[in-house]
Design an enzyme around this catalytic site. Structure first.
Site, PDB file in Angstrom:
ATOM      1  N   ASN A 191       2.430   2.177   7.705  1.00 19.21           N
ATOM      2  CA  ASN A 191       1.388   1.197   7.454  1.00 19.21           C
ATOM      3  C   ASN A 191       1.207   0.350   8.701  1.00 19.21           C
ATOM      4  O   ASN A 191       2.093   0.288   9.553  1.00 19.21           O
ATOM      5  CB  ASN A 191       1.752   0.329   6.241  1.00 19.21           C
ATOM      6  CG  ASN A 191       0.585  -0.491   5.734  1.00 19.21           C
ATOM      7  OD1 ASN A 191       0.342  -1.589   6.214  1.00 19.21           O
ATOM      8  ND2 ASN A 191      -0.141   0.044   4.770  1.00 19.21           N
TER       9      ASN A 191
ATOM     10  N   HIS B 214     -18.291  -9.716   5.691  1.00 17.95           N
ATOM     11  CA  HIS B 214     -16.978  -9.138   5.954  1.00 17.95           C
ATOM     12  C   HIS B 214     -16.292  -9.933   7.053  1.00 17.95           C
ATOM     13  O   HIS B 214     -16.851 -10.114   8.137  1.00 17.95           O
ATOM     14  CB  HIS B 214     -17.101  -7.666   6.379  1.00 17.95           C
ATOM     15  CG  HIS B 214     -15.772  -7.016   6.629  1.00 17.95           C
ATOM     16  ND1 HIS B 214     -15.443  -6.391   7.805  1.00 17.95           N
ATOM     17  CD2 HIS B 214     -14.673  -6.916   5.836  1.00 17.95           C
ATOM     18  CE1 HIS B 214     -14.208  -5.922   7.728  1.00 17.95           C
ATOM     19  NE2 HIS B 214     -13.717  -6.233   6.548  1.00 17.95           N
TER      20      HIS B 214
ATOM     21  N   HIS C 197      -8.399  -8.679   1.113  1.00 17.30           N
ATOM     22  CA  HIS C 197      -7.621  -7.449   1.266  1.00 17.30           C
ATOM     23  C   HIS C 197      -6.401  -7.716   2.141  1.00 17.30           C
ATOM     24  O   HIS C 197      -6.432  -8.568   3.030  1.00 17.30           O
ATOM     25  CB  HIS C 197      -8.477  -6.351   1.883  1.00 17.30           C
ATOM     26  CG  HIS C 197      -9.428  -5.736   0.916  1.00 17.30           C
ATOM     27  ND1 HIS C 197      -9.607  -4.373   0.805  1.00 17.30           N
ATOM     28  CD2 HIS C 197     -10.255  -6.293  -0.009  1.00 17.30           C
ATOM     29  CE1 HIS C 197     -10.508  -4.118  -0.132  1.00 17.30           C
ATOM     30  NE2 HIS C 197     -10.919  -5.263  -0.637  1.00 17.30           N
ATOM     31  N   GLU C 198      -5.335  -6.972   1.854  1.00 17.52           N
ATOM     32  CA  GLU C 198      -4.040  -7.125   2.533  1.00 17.52           C
ATOM     33  C   GLU C 198      -3.386  -8.478   2.286  1.00 17.52           C
ATOM     34  O   GLU C 198      -2.376  -8.800   2.919  1.00 17.52           O
ATOM     35  CB  GLU C 198      -4.138  -6.880   4.053  1.00 17.52           C
ATOM     36  CG  GLU C 198      -4.466  -5.464   4.449  1.00 17.52           C
ATOM     37  CD  GLU C 198      -5.979  -5.240   4.506  1.00 17.52           C
ATOM     38  OE1 GLU C 198      -6.417  -4.114   4.244  1.00 17.52           O
ATOM     39  OE2 GLU C 198      -6.716  -6.192   4.827  1.00 17.52           O
TER      40      GLU C 198
ATOM     41  N   GLU D 240       0.822  -1.208   0.000  1.00 14.58           N
ATOM     42  CA  GLU D 240       0.000   0.000   0.000  1.00 14.58           C
ATOM     43  C   GLU D 240       0.857   1.259   0.000  1.00 14.58           C
ATOM     44  O   GLU D 240       0.836   2.068   0.936  1.00 14.58           O
ATOM     45  CB  GLU D 240      -0.976  -0.049   1.173  1.00 14.58           C
ATOM     46  CG  GLU D 240      -1.965  -1.203   1.014  1.00 14.58           C
ATOM     47  CD  GLU D 240      -2.945  -1.341   2.161  1.00 14.58           C
ATOM     48  OE1 GLU D 240      -2.924  -0.495   3.078  1.00 14.58           O
ATOM     49  OE2 GLU D 240      -3.747  -2.289   2.146  1.00 14.58           O
TER      50      GLU D 240
ATOM     51  N   GLU E 207      -9.262   4.008  -0.457  1.00 11.86           N
ATOM     52  CA  GLU E 207      -9.314   4.407   0.947  1.00 11.86           C
ATOM     53  C   GLU E 207      -8.233   5.422   1.289  1.00 11.86           C
ATOM     54  O   GLU E 207      -8.438   6.297   2.153  1.00 11.86           O
ATOM     55  CB  GLU E 207      -9.199   3.187   1.853  1.00 11.86           C
ATOM     56  CG  GLU E 207      -7.894   2.439   1.754  1.00 11.86           C
ATOM     57  CD  GLU E 207      -7.857   1.192   2.633  1.00 11.86           C
ATOM     58  OE1 GLU E 207      -8.788   1.026   3.442  1.00 11.86           O
ATOM     59  OE2 GLU E 207      -6.916   0.401   2.494  1.00 11.86           O
TER      60      GLU E 207
ATOM     61  N   GLU F  39     -12.763  -9.616   8.828  1.00 18.31           N
ATOM     62  CA  GLU F  39     -11.448  -9.054   9.145  1.00 18.31           C
ATOM     63  C   GLU F  39     -10.771  -9.976  10.143  1.00 18.31           C
ATOM     64  O   GLU F  39     -11.341 -10.307  11.186  1.00 18.31           O
ATOM     65  CB  GLU F  39     -11.581  -7.646   9.720  1.00 18.31           C
ATOM     66  CG  GLU F  39     -10.278  -7.046  10.199  1.00 18.31           C
ATOM     67  CD  GLU F  39      -9.180  -7.049   9.140  1.00 18.31           C
ATOM     68  OE1 GLU F  39      -8.136  -7.695   9.358  1.00 18.31           O
ATOM     69  OE2 GLU F  39      -9.379  -6.427   8.083  1.00 18.31           O
TER      70      GLU F  39
END
Length: 698
Positions: A189, A409, A479-480, A167, A504, A411
């Protein structure tokens, strides 16, 4: 499908140097063993692209595999097929290459290794293969030593080599300048680990002074560590640099096995780089017999309110520490800033249903967000228990009654072992409520502690999550996670990834205006990105008085990104209240397709501009998008890609004359006109701007 395979030759023992060219003979690979060291070079139309470069591996548990080799024999073949992706930029893809295999032996250690080269008209892939008939059965890689010797001090578009994040904004400079610009290329980050002052990540895009475009990446990253590139900036030689595990090793291998493909794309036309299917073609065919459940998705979601608006994923401020199996959230006081609540989610469902969106993502629906980040917490989420203000039964029933699904979602907060602990129950919950897509996240440092986001262990986890999800007919948007390497061909329920600096960051510090003119040349080479475009309010303090950021784009370019940033998973990322102010422009987001029969790149230059045209799957509708850097872009757009037997109505969403990404981003015009394949349109993208066009036959 058209399929042709034929052996060309099989050389005798102790072969000499051998060359193999692409089907149209524009690219040639020369391979040899010189003084016991495997070497190769690559030419394009007679020009050197990769100077003689060495290949091999250092081992942690035995003698290295970098020298002492003999070339025992070579074999070559040709391959030609046309295959049809489940979704993609094109409904059919030709996979045509010539292949060369060098069969090597390291006599001193009784070990064998093959080097396999596939040569296409748009590039080269090579990999290491370890047959089981040698003594090399279990071994540990200390480092892979694949060289890519450049022919000069090329211009490069790069991000810092890092084991844990991609990122970063891209830097454009000469190879010799990377060292001096590295410090400024790195921003903070949640998890990051650099390894070298000249280390960069793939996909790396370069341009030579004489006009060749070169891209270095990898394909089919499976059971192996992600590759970075370390630059010798005196001699302009890149050497592979793998991501280590918690012990510092770079790969635990068991033969028969092979490395991922190392890829080199080359052309004298930047548009060819964007149109290349090299990465996809080097991956295995689809692993699933039934793919009818895999569908491209256009979605909205409860997300930007938190990212840009300052609202919370959490439910209460009462809990500095959360132990999920010991806590009753109904006894806590809600803080009132939790958007994942029944009434707000119903509002998004209503908006999705009214405007034809497939799904509504809801982040912050599940318990545990009060202490989710920065504590190296193992049991951080259970992925099945909703907050008291999120009625999962009611909301799913409400969504389905309106023809809309909710998007799950998950996470993980980097606690991968916890995710695998709960994964089956989490997927079963999705089955129960009719979820068919999940956005997963891996923010923060990893558990198991000491592992990196891009190491072999984590790469195996990401693929495990995808293949387990497939058993439940669930699509995954991670993501990530590690950057894509074309695995979406083999596992097409991997419908998206982030794995780069996305929208974002526009609400954090802003992306460079050139960012979206680079990503298709770099990050998107390996697979689609969940970039989350569609932001219409650029002044973030109007959304959140405490946020002084600015989205470095015009509104018209936000529309264009649905075409230039290919993905079968596209989000309209702004909030309904903002879209209601710009319904005329929002119409393009409603209309634009997410799956395509044909894609063409009309104009392109990395870091400057991209103009793409795509034909929606199963229709005669075309869509055009242009994204430009801070200099803008003027051109005459030929519509010669249209069907010559049809007339079209063009709806042109363009920057107004006084539009500018920094000072007047919401200035746009919408014009309708009749066009055909002979029409030429004079188009202008403002600084940091672009345009979007829908073309529908009548």
């Amino acid at each position: 499908m058209i399929l042709v395979m034929a052996n060309v030759c099989l050389t005798p023992l102790y072969a000499k140097a051998v060359a193999i060219s692409s089907p149209s003979e524009v690219i040639t690979v020369n391979a040899d063993v010189v003084d016991g060291v495997p070497t190769y070079s690559v030419d394009y139309k007679g020009k050197a692209v990769i100077k003689p470069s060495t290949l091999g591996l250092q081992l942690a548990d035995g003698p290295d595999m970098t020298d002492g080799f003999k070339l025992i024999s070579t074999s070559s073949s040709t391959f030609d097929e046309t295959w049809h992706p489940v979704w993609g930029e094109n409904s059919s893809i030709r996979n045509n290459y010539n292949e060369l295999v060098l069969h090597l032996e390291q006599p001193e250690h009784y070990r064998k290794m093959d080097l396999r080269f596939r040569v296409y008209d748009d590039g080269v892939g090579f990999r290491y293969e370890f047959p089981q008939d040698g003594v090399l059965t279990y071994f540990i890689i200390k480092e892979e030593k694949s060289q890519f010797a450049m022919t000069g001090d090329h211009t490069a578009w790069w991000i810092a080599g890092d084991y844990d994040t991609q990122e970063y904004d891209y830097t454009e400079c000469r190879l010799s300048e990377i060292r001096g610009k590295m410090k400024d290329a790195i921003c903070s980050n949640a998890s990051q680990t650099q390894f070298s002052p000249t280390g960069v990540q793939t996909s790396l895009q370069m341009k030579t002074d004489d006009g060749l475009y070169i891209n270095l990446h990898e394909a089919a990253l499976v059971d192996y560590s992600c590759m970075h590139l370390d630059l010798d900036d005196k001699n302009f030689i890149f050497t592979s640099w793998l991501t280590p595990d918690a012990q510092g090793n770079k790969g635990h291998m068991q033969s028969p096995c092979h490395s991922p493909w190392r890829t080199i794309m080359v052309s004298d036309d930047a548009r060819d780089m964007l149109a290349s299917n090299l990465i996809l073609n080097l991956n295995d065919p689809c692993a699933y017999d039934d793919t009818s459940w895999i569908k491209p998705v256009k979605y909205i979601g409860v997300w930007w309110e938190m990212i840009g608006g300052g609202k919370q994923w959490s439910y209460t401020n009462d809990l500095p520490s959360v132990k999920l199996n010991q806590l009753d959230y109904t006894n806590t006081k809600p803080h009132g800033q939790h958007p994942a609540n029944n009434e707000n989610v119903k509002k998004y469902i209503d908006f999705a249903a009214e405007h034809g969106f497939d799904q509504v993502l809801v982040e912050g629906w599940n318990v545990g967000w009060e202490d989710w980040f920065g504590h190296s917490k193992d049991y951080v989420f259970d992925f099945v228990t909703p907050y008291p203000d999120f009625d999962i039964d009611m909301l799913n029933e409400y969504a389905h009654s309106k023809g809309v699904r909710l998007m799950m979602h998950h996470e993980t907060s980097g606690s991968v072992r916890n995710y695998e602990r709960h994964m089956e129950e989490a997927y079963k919950l999705m089955d129960k409520y009719g979820y068919n897509a999940v956005k997963s996240g891996y923010v923060g440092n990893m558990i198991p502690r000491g592992e990196h986001h891009y190491g072999q262990w984590l790469n195996n986890h990401y693929l495990y999550a995808v293949t387990e999800a497939a058993k439940h007919h669930i699509m995954v948007n991670a993501h990530e996670a590690v950057r894509p390497t074309g695995l979406c061909r083999t596992y097409p329920n991997l419908i998206g990834n982030e794995s780069a600096r996305g929208t974002e960051y526009e609400s954090f510090a802003g992306n460079k205006p050139s960012h979206t003119t680079v990503l298709p040349f770099t990050r998107l080479q390996g697979g689609p990105m969940d970039y989350t475009p569609g932001i219409f309010e650029m002044d973030m303090k109007k959304v959140n008085p405490n946020n002084q950021s600015h989205v470095n784009s015009t509104l018209a370019r936000q529309l264009a990104l649905y075409v230039t940033m290919y993905s079968p998973l596209q989000m309209a990322a702004d909030v309904p209240e903002v879209y209601n102010r710009f319904m005329d422009a929002f119409q393009f987001i409603k209309d634009v397709a997410v799956d395509w029969d044909e894609s063409r790149y009309i104009a392109a230059e990395p870091g400057r501009y991209i103009v793409a045209a795509r034909k929606a799957k199963g229709t005669n509708d075309w869509y055009v998008g242009c994204t430009a850097n801070e200099d803008g872009y003027e051109s005459t757009l030929s519509l010669d890609f249209l069907d010559p037997d049809k007339k079209y109505e063009a709806t042109i969403y363009a920057d107004a004359k006084d539009a500018h990404y920094a000072t007047n981003p919401q200035a746009y015009t919408i014009v309708k006109k009749k066009v055909d394949h002979k029409t030429k349109l004079k188009m202008k993208a403002a600084p940091g701007g672009g345009y979007a066009i829908s073309l529908k036959p009548f």
